[in-house]
Write an enzyme that holds these catalytic residues in place. Structure first.
Site, PDB file in Angstrom:
ATOM      1  N   HIS A 188      -3.104  -3.364   9.783  1.00  0.00           N
ATOM      2  CA  HIS A 188      -2.628  -2.265   9.156  1.00  0.00           C
ATOM      3  C   HIS A 188      -3.203  -0.993   9.579  1.00  0.00           C
ATOM      4  O   HIS A 188      -2.363   0.144   9.385  1.00  0.00           O
ATOM      5  CB  HIS A 188      -2.395  -2.514   7.601  1.00  0.00           C
ATOM      6  CG  HIS A 188      -3.758  -2.520   6.958  1.00  0.00           C
ATOM      7  ND1 HIS A 188      -4.780  -3.487   6.998  1.00  0.00           N
ATOM      8  CD2 HIS A 188      -4.483  -1.449   6.358  1.00  0.00           C
ATOM      9  CE1 HIS A 188      -6.073  -2.941   6.460  1.00  0.00           C
ATOM     10  NE2 HIS A 188      -5.959  -1.842   6.078  1.00  0.00           N
ATOM     11  N   ASP A 189      -4.238  -0.906   9.976  1.00  0.00           N
ATOM     12  CA  ASP A 189      -4.907   0.233  10.377  1.00  0.00           C
ATOM     13  C   ASP A 189      -5.250   0.333  11.900  1.00  0.00           C
ATOM     14  O   ASP A 189      -5.854   1.248  12.325  1.00  0.00           O
ATOM     15  CB  ASP A 189      -6.658   0.294   9.816  1.00  0.00           C
ATOM     16  CG  ASP A 189      -6.646   0.806   8.309  1.00  0.00           C
ATOM     17  OD1 ASP A 189      -5.562   1.398   7.896  1.00  0.00           O
ATOM     18  OD2 ASP A 189      -7.590   0.356   7.696  1.00  0.00           O
ATOM     19  N   LYS A 192      -5.635   3.844  13.720  1.00  0.00           N
ATOM     20  CA  LYS A 192      -6.994   4.329  13.748  1.00  0.00           C
ATOM     21  C   LYS A 192      -7.387   4.473  15.099  1.00  0.00           C
ATOM     22  O   LYS A 192      -8.584   5.184  15.286  1.00  0.00           O
ATOM     23  CB  LYS A 192      -7.881   3.901  12.757  1.00  0.00           C
ATOM     24  CG  LYS A 192      -7.397   4.032  11.218  1.00  0.00           C
ATOM     25  CD  LYS A 192      -8.423   3.537  10.002  1.00  0.00           C
ATOM     26  CE  LYS A 192      -7.912   4.311   8.892  1.00  0.00           C
ATOM     27  NZ  LYS A 192      -9.062   3.791   7.816  1.00  0.00           N
ATOM     28  N   HIS A 217      -2.147   7.950  11.165  1.00  0.00           N
ATOM     29  CA  HIS A 217      -2.430   6.390  11.485  1.00  0.00           C
ATOM     30  C   HIS A 217      -1.176   5.541  11.184  1.00  0.00           C
ATOM     31  O   HIS A 217      -1.187   4.554  12.143  1.00  0.00           O
ATOM     32  CB  HIS A 217      -3.847   6.134  11.090  1.00  0.00           C
ATOM     33  CG  HIS A 217      -3.744   5.534   9.920  1.00  0.00           C
ATOM     34  ND1 HIS A 217      -4.362   6.327   8.771  1.00  0.00           N
ATOM     35  CD2 HIS A 217      -3.820   4.395   9.443  1.00  0.00           C
ATOM     36  CE1 HIS A 217      -4.412   5.526   7.580  1.00  0.00           C
ATOM     37  NE2 HIS A 217      -4.235   4.405   7.932  1.00  0.00           N
ATOM     38  N   HIS A 241       1.695   1.216   4.057  1.00  0.00           N
ATOM     39  CA  HIS A 241       0.585   0.946   3.272  1.00  0.00           C
ATOM     40  C   HIS A 241       0.067   2.151   2.402  1.00  0.00           C
ATOM     41  O   HIS A 241      -0.737   1.949   1.657  1.00  0.00           O
ATOM     42  CB  HIS A 241      -0.411  -0.103   3.738  1.00  0.00           C
ATOM     43  CG  HIS A 241      -1.101   0.668   4.922  1.00  0.00           C
ATOM     44  ND1 HIS A 241      -0.735   1.159   6.037  1.00  0.00           N
ATOM     45  CD2 HIS A 241      -2.435   0.969   4.524  1.00  0.00           C
ATOM     46  CE1 HIS A 241      -1.798   1.656   6.524  1.00  0.00           C
ATOM     47  NE2 HIS A 241      -2.814   1.719   5.944  1.00  0.00           N
ATOM     48  N   HIS A 242       0.495   3.120   2.752  1.00  0.00           N
ATOM     49  CA  HIS A 242      -0.116   4.494   2.028  1.00  0.00           C
ATOM     50  C   HIS A 242       0.827   5.418   1.293  1.00  0.00           C
ATOM     51  O   HIS A 242       0.820   6.321   0.918  1.00  0.00           O
ATOM     52  CB  HIS A 242      -0.800   5.235   3.185  1.00  0.00           C
ATOM     53  CG  HIS A 242      -2.311   5.022   3.439  1.00  0.00           C
ATOM     54  ND1 HIS A 242      -3.161   4.989   2.885  1.00  0.00           N
ATOM     55  CD2 HIS A 242      -2.785   4.742   4.692  1.00  0.00           C
ATOM     56  CE1 HIS A 242      -4.362   4.463   3.302  1.00  0.00           C
ATOM     57  NE2 HIS A 242      -4.232   4.359   4.323  1.00  0.00           N
ATOM     58  N   ASP A 270      -5.131  -2.871  -0.468  1.00  0.00           N
ATOM     59  CA  ASP A 270      -6.081  -2.037   0.158  1.00  0.00           C
ATOM     60  C   ASP A 270      -6.904  -1.225  -0.344  1.00  0.00           C
ATOM     61  O   ASP A 270      -8.139  -1.092  -0.227  1.00  0.00           O
ATOM     62  CB  ASP A 270      -5.153  -1.358   1.296  1.00  0.00           C
ATOM     63  CG  ASP A 270      -5.984  -0.494   2.398  1.00  0.00           C
ATOM     64  OD1 ASP A 270      -6.869  -0.930   3.134  1.00  0.00           O
ATOM     65  OD2 ASP A 270      -5.403   0.613   2.587  1.00  0.00           O
TER      66      ASP A 270
END
Length: 322
Positions: A188-189, A192, A217, A241-242, A270
């Site tokens: 998910h990240d 980054k 990201h 997810h954000h 998260d």
């Protein structure tokens, strides 16, 4: 493509019956009148399943099985023996050689169909598991690369995967959906990797321009996965997810049910892990305090139904109630 089945049988009448039954089920069938010819056929093209008589001229079924298991491609090919009941004492020998199952003569069409379907289904399950395990190793490596750049989030993706899996299991998600979730949680990240270390590791609050870089990201990570066929289904976890339930999230400002369930689920776990992990600018909260904060954000930042499910799942896992 239909499964390819190799049949070794010296009785032409039985061969005709087997061919009619299996081709009627949609399988592709190759027949051989003895073990020697069956072995040659096997060496030309590895089948998905072998159905073999025990007693045959030139080469019996035991010898055929021994040669198949010794072949580089033969270890995983299911082997179904056709055996007369008077030969049942030989079944232990066949199992020692690696036979998967037996069908005793005389058999009817349903017996044959069920035995073949069961063997093929088991092989497919093993292949899916092996493929998933191999992909998971690659995904874990990528996740470790991302975490190595951010000294504040070591272990974050593994914990998120654990929490996400617990929550999805509590919601009754399928095995297939859980397998995709593993990839999505670990990746998910991913975006980054394009964020400068100075921003990732900055102990002070980020400046507006730095936040703008960081907030790219999810989009960057999703773009990285677009060309990877076996990871494309994990993109919703990476991209959404954000997003926030009230529409104030990023990158697209989606709201409510318009946010894919993958993003809504990952958002809440998260945040839970972030709250319960120490950062240079704050201490870690207790699980109870984190759950209480998440409940306060239900209907604003998080899907209320998923908040309730997370509280229940964490309580069932032994966490103190909020």
């Amino acid at each position: 493509m239909s499964a390819h089945i190799l049949v070794a049988e010296d009785n032409s009448d039985i061969i005709d019956v087997i061919r009619d039954v299996l081709e009627g089920e949609g399988y592709r069938v190759t027949c051989a009148p003895n073990g020697r010819d069956a072995l040659h056929a096997f060496e030309r093209e590895t089948p998905d399943l072998i159905v073999s008589d025990v007693m045959m001229p030139y080469m019996d079924g035991f010898t055929l099985l021994r040669h198949v298991r010794a072949h580089p491609h033969g270890a995983v090919v299911p082997f179904l023996f056709l055996s007369a009941r008077t030969e049942s004492a030989a079944t232990s020998q066949a199992r020692q050689l690696g036979a998967d199952d037996f069908l005793f003569k005389p058999f009817d069409a349903d017996d044959l169909s069920l035995a073949v379907a069961a063997r093929l289904e088991r092989r497919q399950a093993v292949e899916r598991f092996d493929t998933h395990a191999a992909h998971l190793q690659t995904v874990s490596m990528l996740a470790n690369v991302v975490e190595a750049r951010d000294r504040y989030t070591r272990g974050h993706v593994e914990r998120v995967k654990t929490y996400a899996t617990q929550l999805a299991q509590a919601l009754g998600w399928s095995v297939h959906a859980l397998a995709i979730l593993e990839f999505g949680a670990l990746l998910h990240d991913l975006g980054k990797v394009l964020v400068p270390r100075a921003i990732l590791n900055k102990p002070e609050p980020l400046l507006p321009a730095e936040w703008e870089v960081l907030q790219r990201h999810p989009t960057d990570g999703a773009q990285m996965l677009q060309g990877v066929d076996h990871l494309r289904l994990a993109i919703p976890y990476v991209l959404y997810h954000h997003e926030a339930w009230d529409g104030h999230g990023y990158p697209h400002g989606l709201a409510g049910p318009a946010i894919p369930i993958e993003g809504r689920l990952l958002a809440v776990v998260d945040a839970f892990d972030a709250m319960t992990s120490a950062r240079p600018y704050r201490v870690a909260r207790s699980e109870a305090a984190a759950l209480a904060e998440i409940q306060q954000q239900a209907g604003r930042q998080f899907d209320p139904a998923l908040v309730a499910a997370l509280v229940q799942a964490r309580t069932a896992a032994g966490a103190p109630a909020a």
